[in-house]
Design a protein around this motif. Structure first.
Motif, PDB file in Angstrom:
ATOM      1  N   PHE A  96       0.864  -1.187   0.126  1.00 44.44           N
ATOM      2  CA  PHE A  96      -0.060  -0.137   0.059  1.00 44.44           C
ATOM      3  C   PHE A  96       0.760   1.276  -0.042  1.00 44.44           C
ATOM      4  O   PHE A  96       0.456   2.405  -0.582  1.00 44.44           O
ATOM      5  CB  PHE A  96      -0.848  -0.191   1.040  1.00 44.44           C
ATOM      6  N   GLY A  97       2.063   1.233   0.650  1.00 43.76           N
ATOM      7  CA  GLY A  97       2.972   2.430   0.695  1.00 43.76           C
ATOM      8  C   GLY A  97       3.291   2.592  -0.803  1.00 43.76           C
ATOM      9  O   GLY A  97       3.509   3.865  -1.176  1.00 43.76           O
ATOM     10  N   GLY A  98       3.613   1.460  -1.393  1.00 43.85           N
ATOM     11  CA  GLY A  98       3.843   1.719  -2.958  1.00 43.85           C
ATOM     12  C   GLY A  98       2.771   2.403  -3.838  1.00 43.85           C
ATOM     13  O   GLY A  98       3.219   3.316  -4.568  1.00 43.85           O
ATOM     14  N   ALA A  99       1.631   2.073  -3.375  1.00 40.84           N
ATOM     15  CA  ALA A  99       0.578   2.648  -4.120  1.00 40.84           C
ATOM     16  C   ALA A  99       0.151   4.003  -3.618  1.00 40.84           C
ATOM     17  O   ALA A  99      -0.265   4.604  -4.698  1.00 40.84           O
ATOM     18  CB  ALA A  99      -0.767   2.015  -3.851  1.00 40.84           C
ATOM     19  N   VAL A 100       0.508   4.326  -2.492  1.00 42.90           N
ATOM     20  CA  VAL A 100       0.177   5.777  -2.066  1.00 42.90           C
ATOM     21  C   VAL A 100       1.348   6.627  -2.953  1.00 42.90           C
ATOM     22  O   VAL A 100       1.116   7.771  -3.303  1.00 42.90           O
ATOM     23  CB  VAL A 100       0.385   5.988  -0.559  1.00 42.90           C
ATOM     24  N   MET A 101       2.523   5.955  -2.883  1.00 41.25           N
ATOM     25  CA  MET A 101       3.736   6.796  -3.351  1.00 41.25           C
ATOM     26  C   MET A 101       3.242   6.948  -4.853  1.00 41.25           C
ATOM     27  O   MET A 101       3.621   8.020  -5.558  1.00 41.25           O
ATOM     28  CB  MET A 101       5.088   6.077  -3.210  1.00 41.25           C
ATOM     29  N   LEU A 102       2.847   5.914  -5.582  1.00 44.53           N
ATOM     30  CA  LEU A 102       2.756   6.232  -7.183  1.00 44.53           C
ATOM     31  C   LEU A 102       1.709   6.939  -7.439  1.00 44.53           C
ATOM     32  O   LEU A 102       1.862   7.983  -8.120  1.00 44.53           O
ATOM     33  CB  LEU A 102       2.306   4.608  -7.620  1.00 44.53           C
ATOM     34  N   ASN A 103       0.473   7.098  -6.610  1.00 46.14           N
ATOM     35  CA  ASN A 103      -0.540   7.949  -6.832  1.00 46.14           C
ATOM     36  C   ASN A 103      -0.076   9.351  -6.358  1.00 46.14           C
ATOM     37  O   ASN A 103      -0.437  10.356  -6.855  1.00 46.14           O
ATOM     38  CB  ASN A 103      -1.758   7.593  -6.135  1.00 46.14           C
ATOM     39  N   ASN A 104       0.442   9.625  -5.222  1.00 43.60           N
ATOM     40  CA  ASN A 104       0.915  10.965  -4.804  1.00 43.60           C
ATOM     41  C   ASN A 104       2.043  11.674  -5.600  1.00 43.60           C
ATOM     42  O   ASN A 104       1.978  12.612  -6.189  1.00 43.60           O
ATOM     43  CB  ASN A 104       1.127  10.875  -3.207  1.00 43.60           C
ATOM     44  N   MET A 105       3.250  10.784  -5.397  1.00 39.66           N
ATOM     45  CA  MET A 105       4.343  11.505  -6.092  1.00 39.66           C
ATOM     46  C   MET A 105       4.423  11.404  -7.504  1.00 39.66           C
ATOM     47  O   MET A 105       5.113  12.431  -8.260  1.00 39.66           O
ATOM     48  CB  MET A 105       5.591  10.933  -5.403  1.00 39.66           C
ATOM     49  N   MET A 106       3.976  10.503  -8.138  1.00 39.27           N
ATOM     50  CA  MET A 106       4.019  10.587  -9.595  1.00 39.27           C
ATOM     51  C   MET A 106       2.854  11.040 -10.475  1.00 39.27           C
ATOM     52  O   MET A 106       3.126  11.642 -11.412  1.00 39.27           O
ATOM     53  CB  MET A 106       4.379   9.071 -10.070  1.00 39.27           C
ATOM     54  N   ASN A 107       1.744  10.905  -9.585  1.00 40.63           N
ATOM     55  CA  ASN A 107       0.379  11.467 -10.605  1.00 40.63           C
ATOM     56  C   ASN A 107      -0.131  12.523  -9.839  1.00 40.63           C
ATOM     57  O   ASN A 107      -1.144  13.015 -10.629  1.00 40.63           O
ATOM     58  CB  ASN A 107      -0.252  10.365 -10.826  1.00 40.63           C
ATOM     59  N   GLU A 108       0.071  13.111  -8.766  1.00 37.03           N
ATOM     60  CA  GLU A 108      -0.401  14.070  -8.042  1.00 37.03           C
ATOM     61  C   GLU A 108      -2.068  13.867  -7.986  1.00 37.03           C
ATOM     62  O   GLU A 108      -2.516  14.711  -8.413  1.00 37.03           O
ATOM     63  CB  GLU A 108      -0.283  15.470  -8.763  1.00 37.03           C
ATOM     64  N   LYS A 109      -2.371  12.714  -7.534  1.00 40.90           N
ATOM     65  CA  LYS A 109      -4.119  12.646  -7.546  1.00 40.90           C
ATOM     66  C   LYS A 109      -4.482  13.171  -5.994  1.00 40.90           C
ATOM     67  O   LYS A 109      -3.893  13.503  -5.343  1.00 40.90           O
ATOM     68  CB  LYS A 109      -4.418  11.010  -7.362  1.00 40.90           C
ATOM     69  N   PRO A 110      -5.686  13.358  -5.976  1.00 42.19           N
ATOM     70  CA  PRO A 110      -6.398  13.930  -4.741  1.00 42.19           C
ATOM     71  C   PRO A 110      -6.088  13.113  -3.601  1.00 42.19           C
ATOM     72  O   PRO A 110      -6.204  12.015  -3.529  1.00 42.19           O
ATOM     73  CB  PRO A 110      -7.756  14.046  -5.108  1.00 42.19           C
ATOM     74  N   LEU A 111      -5.605  13.858  -2.555  1.00 45.83           N
ATOM     75  CA  LEU A 111      -4.975  13.406  -1.408  1.00 45.83           C
ATOM     76  C   LEU A 111      -6.270  12.391  -0.559  1.00 45.83           C
ATOM     77  O   LEU A 111      -5.922  11.102  -0.487  1.00 45.83           O
ATOM     78  CB  LEU A 111      -4.748  14.389  -0.373  1.00 45.83           C
ATOM     79  N   PHE A 112      -7.369  12.980  -0.246  1.00 47.41           N
ATOM     80  CA  PHE A 112      -8.207  11.985   0.550  1.00 47.41           C
ATOM     81  C   PHE A 112      -8.938  10.953  -0.213  1.00 47.41           C
ATOM     82  O   PHE A 112      -9.319   9.845   0.280  1.00 47.41           O
ATOM     83  CB  PHE A 112      -9.154  12.879   1.485  1.00 47.41           C
ATOM     84  N   SER A 113      -9.399  11.117  -1.398  1.00 47.28           N
ATOM     85  CA  SER A 113     -10.109  10.289  -2.179  1.00 47.28           C
ATOM     86  C   SER A 113      -9.250   9.304  -2.927  1.00 47.28           C
ATOM     87  O   SER A 113      -9.822   8.168  -3.160  1.00 47.28           O
ATOM     88  CB  SER A 113     -11.042  10.918  -3.102  1.00 47.28           C
ATOM     89  N   THR A 114      -8.126   9.539  -3.277  1.00 50.03           N
ATOM     90  CA  THR A 114      -7.419   8.573  -4.010  1.00 50.03           C
ATOM     91  C   THR A 114      -6.153   8.153  -3.234  1.00 50.03           C
ATOM     92  O   THR A 114      -5.667   7.228  -3.319  1.00 50.03           O
ATOM     93  CB  THR A 114      -7.152   8.976  -5.549  1.00 50.03           C
ATOM     94  N   VAL A 115      -5.087   9.262  -2.861  1.00 52.12           N
ATOM     95  CA  VAL A 115      -3.914   8.861  -2.707  1.00 52.12           C
ATOM     96  C   VAL A 115      -3.874   8.126  -1.287  1.00 52.12           C
ATOM     97  O   VAL A 115      -3.499   7.101  -1.256  1.00 52.12           O
ATOM     98  CB  VAL A 115      -3.002  10.088  -2.299  1.00 52.12           C
ATOM     99  N   LEU A 116      -4.986   8.460  -0.502  1.00 49.04           N
ATOM    100  CA  LEU A 116      -5.050   7.893   1.240  1.00 49.04           C
ATOM    101  C   LEU A 116      -5.899   6.444   0.909  1.00 49.04           C
ATOM    102  O   LEU A 116      -5.870   5.982   2.099  1.00 49.04           O
ATOM    103  CB  LEU A 116      -5.043   8.815   2.057  1.00 49.04           C
TER     104      LEU A 116
END
Length: 146
Positions: A96-116
């Motif tokens: 899940f940490g990898g998924a958070v990193m991918l969504n957040n750092m690489m794709n700048e997705k919305p924090l609460f709905s997608t990244v977290l």
């Protein structure tokens, strides 16, 4: 020197027995999490087109999608076996940490709905395990000093 999980668990683990209701609640929470993760894993292994397309949109090469599905399936297998459930929870948390990193750092997705969203699933992985496994309660108690 090697130490097993059994020797790493505090001697007070016996004091952290799990009530039947808590164990049932833990199995339900864990079961829901496992069902959702199995769906995700198997859809990656089967290379469902929508899943492949969503993965490619995140920057994952098409050929890596089934590999990720296999890794997730291995983590799930470790999580559902009582003897290796703690190791499985650690591996799932890393996944899940990898998924958070991918969504957040690489794709700048919305924090609460997608990244977290992966972090939320990780919380439920550990909640289910804490509810059903006295060893986890003992470890948490030793960390917080109880």
């Amino acid at each position: 020197m090697t130490a097993t999980i059994a020797t790493a668990i505090p001697a007070s683990a016996a004091a952290h027995t799990v009530s039947p209701k808590a164990r049932l609640a833990g199995r339900i929470v864990s079961g829901v999490v496992v069902a959702l993760l199995l769906l995700d894993s198997l859809s990656k292994l089967a290379q469902v087109q929508e899943v492949v397309d969503a993965s490619v949109a995140l920057g994952i090469p098409t050929g890596q999608v089934p590999v990720i599905g296999a890794i997730l399936l291995a983590c799930i297998a470790l999580y559902v076996v009582p003897r290796t459930s703690i190791l499985g929870a650690v591996f799932l948390t890393s996944y899940f940490g990898g998924a958070v990193m991918l969504n957040n750092m690489m794709n700048e997705k919305p924090l609460f709905s997608t990244v977290l969203s992966a972090a939320y699933v990780g919380v439920f992985v550990w909640l289910g395990l804490w509810l059903r496994d006295g060893r986890v309660r003992a470890i948490v108690a030793s960390i917080i000093g109880r």
